[in-house]
Design an enzyme around this catalytic site. Structure first.
Site, PDB file in Angstrom:
ATOM      1  N   SER A  60      50.904  20.544  57.318  1.00 40.41           N
ATOM      2  CA  SER A  60      49.647  21.133  57.793  1.00 40.41           C
ATOM      3  C   SER A  60      48.936  21.820  56.639  1.00 40.41           C
ATOM      4  O   SER A  60      49.489  21.974  55.541  1.00 40.41           O
ATOM      5  CB  SER A  60      49.910  22.153  58.918  1.00 40.41           C
ATOM      6  OG  SER A  60      50.693  23.240  58.443  1.00 40.41           O
ATOM      7  N   ILE A  62      46.943  23.229  53.549  1.00 42.15           N
ATOM      8  CA  ILE A  62      46.749  22.767  52.181  1.00 42.15           C
ATOM      9  C   ILE A  62      47.709  21.627  51.858  1.00 42.15           C
ATOM     10  O   ILE A  62      47.335  20.650  51.203  1.00 42.15           O
ATOM     11  CB  ILE A  62      46.929  23.933  51.190  1.00 42.15           C
ATOM     12  CG1 ILE A  62      45.750  24.918  51.311  1.00 42.15           C
ATOM     13  CG2 ILE A  62      47.032  23.435  49.750  1.00 42.15           C
ATOM     14  CD1 ILE A  62      45.889  26.171  50.464  1.00 42.15           C
ATOM     15  N   SER A 190      48.951  32.618  45.200  1.00 40.29           N
ATOM     16  CA  SER A 190      47.835  33.215  45.920  1.00 40.29           C
ATOM     17  C   SER A 190      47.168  34.232  45.008  1.00 40.29           C
ATOM     18  O   SER A 190      47.780  34.704  44.034  1.00 40.29           O
ATOM     19  CB  SER A 190      48.342  33.914  47.189  1.00 40.29           C
ATOM     20  OG  SER A 190      47.344  34.720  47.784  1.00 40.29           O
ATOM     21  N   TYR A 203      54.187  39.699  51.784  1.00 43.12           N
ATOM     22  CA  TYR A 203      53.670  38.426  51.254  1.00 43.12           C
ATOM     23  C   TYR A 203      53.268  38.580  49.798  1.00 43.12           C
ATOM     24  O   TYR A 203      53.625  37.758  48.945  1.00 43.12           O
ATOM     25  CB  TYR A 203      52.478  37.992  52.099  1.00 43.12           C
ATOM     26  CG  TYR A 203      51.768  36.755  51.590  1.00 43.12           C
ATOM     27  CD1 TYR A 203      52.339  35.497  51.746  1.00 43.12           C
ATOM     28  CD2 TYR A 203      50.518  36.852  50.985  1.00 43.12           C
ATOM     29  CE1 TYR A 203      51.691  34.361  51.288  1.00 43.12           C
ATOM     30  CE2 TYR A 203      49.858  35.720  50.525  1.00 43.12           C
ATOM     31  CZ  TYR A 203      50.450  34.471  50.689  1.00 43.12           C
ATOM     32  OH  TYR A 203      49.802  33.341  50.227  1.00 43.12           O
ATOM     33  N   LYS A 207      54.748  36.698  46.427  1.00 43.24           N
ATOM     34  CA  LYS A 207      53.904  35.924  45.513  1.00 43.24           C
ATOM     35  C   LYS A 207      53.890  36.539  44.109  1.00 43.24           C
ATOM     36  O   LYS A 207      53.787  35.816  43.115  1.00 43.24           O
ATOM     37  CB  LYS A 207      52.484  35.819  46.073  1.00 43.24           C
ATOM     38  CG  LYS A 207      52.390  34.979  47.350  1.00 43.24           C
ATOM     39  CD  LYS A 207      52.884  33.557  47.123  1.00 43.24           C
ATOM     40  CE  LYS A 207      52.695  32.692  48.357  1.00 43.24           C
ATOM     41  NZ  LYS A 207      53.157  31.294  48.136  1.00 43.24           N
ATOM     42  N   SER A 239      42.852  27.151  56.760  1.00 45.78           N
ATOM     43  CA  SER A 239      44.118  26.455  56.972  1.00 45.78           C
ATOM     44  C   SER A 239      44.801  27.094  58.173  1.00 45.78           C
ATOM     45  O   SER A 239      44.261  28.008  58.800  1.00 45.78           O
ATOM     46  CB  SER A 239      45.018  26.538  55.724  1.00 45.78           C
ATOM     47  OG  SER A 239      45.570  27.825  55.605  1.00 45.78           O
TER      48      SER A 239
END
Length: 339
Positions: A60, A62, A190, A203, A207, A239
């Protein structure tokens, strides 16, 4: 007198050039190196056709769009994610939209958390195609919760998935690329990989870890100039990542993803990504304004960036609490949607 006239012409030329670049930057949706490559560099078609590309998180968002565009370019694909039925769907669409044959696309279910299986999965991809030219680490999840409300288990899950899962697959593929002396390892990080982002402390931490790992790995591979380590840093992109975000508790879904139409299209993000890979760009910032400007501020004026972070961060939290997408309406008063 003549010298003064020439000086005026030169200064006028410089002023026009700077004004032109300023206007271009206002409408830019990627860092200047990447946009230069898009205009003057190699095309994805010329560099990626026929290559074997392994994509994680391909079911799904990207990852799916990467699969579709690479198939259209003629790249051979290894599609990985947990949901095998969705991978089969993506494969069917790829075959419909390209001249690839069934054997040109391998569906290879993969759980990034099951690190013990990653060697077996890598061997299966190599057995099918003989080579892995490009690995695109795209699998992962984001977060939508305040730190004070989030369980520690949320932070562990994000680090296990986004960081250690990515490192594990990379470590399985890297020896193959070292033996052959070439390859591309690209990782979808990101903007949160190098800036502070409220509602995404776990998150962003995962990253940041990804960025640190691949920046360091790149230096370790100095003796292998034909192995490219590339990190892709998108800003807000349309997305399914928000719908699949981890909240303050594992297993609890996001109440509403909010309107996503203000974000960069997935198609544009993936096109720029492939341009970057074709030109061996080491780090890509892919974001519309004002997020792109924010990236440059963090890079060159961190003190100012901290101030802006506080202002925009407060707005992001307000959007979240009002039931809006966290990245929407930064410069307008949030309104709770009513039915």
């Amino acid at each position: 007198m003549m010298d003064i006239c020439w000086l005026c012409v030169i200064l006028a030329g410089i002023a026009v050039y700077l004004l032109t670049q300023f206007i271009r930057f206002i409408f830019a949706d990627a860092d200047l190196t990447l946009l230069w490559a898009a205009r003057f560099g190699s095309t994805p078609e010329s560099k990626l056709r026929g290559k074997v590309v392994w994509i994680t998180g391909a079911s799904s968002g990207i990852g799916e769009e990467l699969s579709l565009q690479l198939a259209a370019l003629g790249a051979r694909l290894v599609l990985s994610a947990r949901r095998e039925n969705e991978l089969e769907r993506v494969k069917r669409v790829c075959l419909e939209r390209s001249s690839l044959k069934d054997d040109d696309i391998l569906v290879l279910p993969l759980d990034l958390l099951d690190r013990a299986s990653h060697q077996e999965k890598t061997d299966a991809a190599l057995k099918h195609f003989g080579d892995i030219d490009v690995l695109i680490n795209n699998g992962g999840r984001t977060q939508r919760s305040l730190c004070i409300e989030a369980d520690v288990d949320v932070y562990q899950a994000l680090m296990e998935l986004n960081y250690l899962g990515t490192v594990s697959v990379t470590k399985q593929v890297l020896p193959h690329m070292i033996r052959r002396g070439s390859g591309i390892i690209a990782t979808v990080s990101s903007v949160a990989g190098f800036v502070g982002v409220p509602l995404a402390t776990g998150y962003a931490a995962s990253k940041h870890a990804v960025q640190g790992f691949f920046n360091s790995l790149r230096t370790e591979l100095a003796d292998y100039p034909n192995i490219t380590i590339s990190t892709i840093c998108p800003g807000p992109v349309v997305s399914s990542i928000v719908q699949n975000a981890i909240t303050e508790k594992l297993g609890k879904s996001v109440a509403t993803a909010g309107d996503q139409t203000h974000k960069m299209s997935t198609e544009r993000c993936v096109h720029l990504t492939l341009v970057g890979l074709a030109n061996h760009v080491k780090e890509m910032w892919i974001a519309e304004q004002p997020f792109l400007l924010f990236c440059y501020m963090w890079q060159y004026t961190p003190t100012l960036a901290w101030y802006v972070t506080k202002v925009l961060g407060r707005k992001r939290v307000q959007n979240f609490k009002a039931g809006l997408d966290a990245d929407s309406a930064y410069f307008s008063k949030p309104k709770v949607k009513t039915t």
